[in-house]
Enzyme design. Structure first.
Site, short mmCIF file in Angstrom:
data_model
loop_
_atom_site.label_atom_id
_atom_site.label_comp_id
_atom_site.label_asym_id
_atom_site.label_seq_id
_atom_site.Cartn_x
_atom_site.Cartn_y
_atom_site.Cartn_z
N ASP A 10 0.84 -1.20 0.00
CA ASP A 10 0.00 0.00 0.00
C ASP A 10 0.88 1.25 0.00
OD1 ASP A 10 -2.43 -1.44 -0.01
OD2 ASP A 10 -2.26 -1.80 2.14
N LYS A 32 0.57 -7.76 -3.18
CA LYS A 32 -0.78 -7.25 -3.50
C LYS A 32 -0.67 -5.80 -3.96
CE LYS A 32 -4.12 -5.96 -0.37
NZ LYS A 32 -4.85 -4.74 -0.79
N ASP A 59 -5.71 -6.24 -6.54
CA ASP A 59 -6.89 -6.06 -5.67
C ASP A 59 -7.68 -4.83 -6.13
OD1 ASP A 59 -8.62 -5.98 -3.49
OD2 ASP A 59 -7.13 -5.18 -2.10
N LYS A 61 -11.14 -5.07 -7.01
CA LYS A 61 -12.54 -5.23 -6.57
C LYS A 61 -13.56 -4.72 -7.60
CE LYS A 61 -11.47 -4.74 -1.61
NZ LYS A 61 -10.09 -4.18 -1.61
N HIS A 63 -16.83 -4.22 -9.88
CA HIS A 63 -18.27 -4.30 -9.60
C HIS A 63 -18.99 -3.43 -10.62
CE1 HIS A 63 -21.56 -4.15 -6.18
NE2 HIS A 63 -22.04 -4.52 -7.35
N ASP A 64 -19.58 -4.05 -11.64
CA ASP A 64 -20.27 -3.29 -12.69
C ASP A 64 -21.20 -4.26 -13.43
OD1 ASP A 64 -20.90 -1.32 -14.71
OD2 ASP A 64 -18.95 -0.40 -14.38
N ILE A 65 -21.78 -3.85 -14.54
CA ILE A 65 -22.64 -4.78 -15.27
C ILE A 65 -21.76 -5.88 -15.87
CG2 ILE A 65 -24.46 -3.08 -15.74
CD1 ILE A 65 -23.31 -2.85 -18.60
N PRO A 66 -22.36 -7.06 -16.10
CA PRO A 66 -21.54 -8.20 -16.54
C PRO A 66 -20.67 -7.91 -17.76
CG PRO A 66 -23.72 -8.97 -15.91
CD PRO A 66 -23.75 -7.46 -15.81
N ASN A 67 -21.21 -7.25 -18.77
CA ASN A 67 -20.42 -7.02 -19.99
C ASN A 67 -19.19 -6.16 -19.72
OD1 ASN A 67 -20.07 -7.19 -22.91
ND2 ASN A 67 -20.47 -4.97 -22.86
N THR A 68 -19.35 -5.13 -18.89
CA THR A 68 -18.22 -4.25 -18.57
C THR A 68 -17.16 -5.00 -17.76
OG1 THR A 68 -19.73 -2.38 -18.58
CG2 THR A 68 -17.64 -2.04 -17.46
N THR A 119 -15.38 -5.65 5.34
CA THR A 119 -15.30 -5.72 6.81
C THR A 119 -15.58 -4.37 7.45
OG1 THR A 119 -12.92 -5.56 6.56
CG2 THR A 119 -13.80 -7.72 7.07
N ARG A 181 -1.88 -9.83 12.41
CA ARG A 181 -0.92 -9.09 13.24
C ARG A 181 -0.08 -10.07 14.04
NH1 ARG A 181 -2.09 -5.89 10.19
NH2 ARG A 181 -2.83 -3.76 10.44
N GLY A 210 0.09 -6.23 5.51
CA GLY A 210 0.63 -4.94 5.07
C GLY A 210 1.61 -4.39 6.07
N ARG A 211 1.11 -3.47 6.92
CA ARG A 211 1.99 -2.72 7.82
C ARG A 211 2.88 -3.54 8.74
NH1 ARG A 211 -3.03 0.86 9.24
NH2 ARG A 211 -3.90 -1.16 8.66
O1 C5P Z 1 -1.56 -2.99 6.81
P1 C5P Z 1 -2.56 -4.11 6.94
O2 C5P Z 1 -1.92 -5.45 7.29
O3 C5P Z 1 -3.72 -3.77 7.82
O4 C5P Z 1 -3.10 -4.27 5.44
C1 C5P Z 1 -4.13 -5.16 5.11
C2 C5P Z 1 -4.46 -5.04 3.65
O5 C5P Z 1 -5.61 -5.83 3.37
C3 C5P Z 1 -4.78 -3.64 3.17
O6 C5P Z 1 -4.35 -3.53 1.81
C4 C5P Z 1 -6.28 -3.57 3.28
O7 C5P Z 1 -6.85 -2.66 2.38
C5 C5P Z 1 -6.67 -4.99 2.89
N1 C5P Z 1 -7.97 -5.44 3.38
C6 C5P Z 1 -8.31 -5.45 4.72
N2 C5P Z 1 -9.54 -5.89 5.11
C7 C5P Z 1 -10.44 -6.29 4.20
C8 C5P Z 1 -10.12 -6.28 2.84
C9 C5P Z 1 -8.85 -5.83 2.46
O8 C5P Z 1 -7.49 -5.10 5.56
N3 C5P Z 1 -11.60 -6.74 4.59
#
Ligand code: C5P
Length: 234
Positions: A10, A32, A59, A61, A63-68, A119, A181, A210-211
Site C-alpha cells: 500500500d 498485493k 486487488d 474489486k 463491480h459493474d454490469i456483466p459485460n463491462t 469488513t 498481526r 501490510g503494515r
Molecule cells: O496494513 P494491513 O496489514 O492492515 O493491510 C491489510 C491489507 O488488506 C490492506 O491492503 C487492506 O486494504 C486490505 N484489506 C483489509 N480488510 C479487508 C479487505 C482488504 O485489511 N476486509
C-alpha cells in the site's frame, strides 16, 4: 494450492514500492497491488513487478454490469496477474461474465476471488444502508456460496470467517485473509485480528499482510517471520 504470505504494497507510487521491494534479495514475495498504486501508476506497475519475478494479487474489486466486468477482466488477464478480485455483490451473472473475460485463448486464467461483505460494513450498516436483514455471517456465507456457484476460486474474508467458509464451500475453495498481526505487534486500525499462526490453524490459504511488514524496522525479517509462522512447520 500451497499456503503463502502476500505483502500488501500500500504505497502511493512506484518509487516507494520499488525501494521497498529492493530490500528482498533472496526471496520474491507474493505482492498485493491495490487501487491506490494501480490508479497512480497504471498497468505498467503490474508488468514491472511481475518482470522482477513476483506473483501478483491485483486487488481492484470490480463491480459493474456483466459485460463491462467481462471486458475489464480480459484486460487484467493480459497483464498476467496471478489473482484478481471482484465484489460478490455484483451477483452471479457478473461473476460468470468475469470468468469468461479472464479466461485466455489457451484456457488458462488468473485465480478469481470475491469480496463478500466489506469488513467495514457491520450488521447495523448493512441493515440501514443496504436493507439486508439477515445476520451478517449468513450474508457472508451466502455470497461465498454464490461465488462458488459462479465458478470462482475463493473469497477474501476475515481469518475469523475462514473456517466457516471452508465448511460451507469446501476446503479447496480459497480463503485469502487480511487482518493479520503478530502477537506482540501493533493492531493499528484493524479490529478483529489473528496472528499468522492462528490463521494457519483456522485454515486460511493466503494471508495478506501490510503494515506489520511494510512498516517494520526490518521488513525482510518481518516477512520471514510471517512465513515461519504461517507456511513452515505445516
Ligand atoms: O496494513 P494491513 O496489514 O492492515 O493491510 C491489510 C491489507 O488488506 C490492506 O491492503 C487492506 O486494504 C486490505 N484489506 C483489509 N480488510 C479487508 C479487505 C482488504 O485489511 N476486509
Amino acid at each position: 494450492m500451497g499456503k503463502d504470505v502476500i505483502i500488501a504494497c500500500d504505497f502511493p507510487g512506484k518509487e516507494q514500492t520499488m525501494s521497498f521491494l529492493d530490500n528482498f534479495k533472496d526471496e520474491k514475495p507474493f505482492v498485493k497491488i491495490g487501487m491506490e498504486l494501480f490508479y497512480a501508476e497504471g498497468p505498467a506497475i503490474v508488468r514491472e513487478i511481475k518482470s522482477r519475478g513476483h506473483k501478483i494479487f491485483l486487488d481492484l474489486k470490480l463491480h459493474d454490469i456483466p459485460n463491462t466486468v467481462k471486458r475489464a477482466m480480459s484486460v487484467l488477464s493480459s497483464l498476467d496477474a496471478d489473482i484478481v478480485n471482484l465484489h460478490a455483490g455484483g451477483a452471479i451473472p457478473m461473476m460468470e461474465a468475469a470468468i469468461e473475460g479472464l479466461t485466455r485463448p489457451d484456457g488458462t486464467r488468473p485465480l478469481l476471488i470475491a469480496v463478500t461483505m466489506l469488513t467495514s460494513t457491520d450488521q447495523q450498516t448493512m441493515e440501514r444502508d443496504l436493507l439486508i436483514n439477515s445476520p451478517i455471517e449468513n450474508t457472508v456465507l451466502h455470497y461465498a456460496l454464490n461465488a462458488k456457484k459462479a465458478g470462482l476460486d475463493g473469497v477474501v474474508c476475515s481469518p475469523l470467517e475462514a473456517g466457516k467458509v471452508h465448511e460451507n464451500c469446501g476446503t479447496d475453495f480459497l480463503t485469502v485473509t487480511p487482518g493479520v498481526r503478530f502477537a506482540d505487534g501493533e493492531k493499528g486500525d484493524q479490529k478483529r485480528v489473528m496472528t499468522p499462526e492462528q490463521a494457519k490453524k483456522i485454515g486460511s490459504d493466503y494471508i495478506v499482510v501490510g503494515r506489520p511488514i511494510t512498516a517494520a524496522a526490518d521488513p525482510v525479517e518481518a516477512y520471514r517471520r510471517c512465513v515461519r509462522e504461517f507456511v513452515d512447520n505445516a
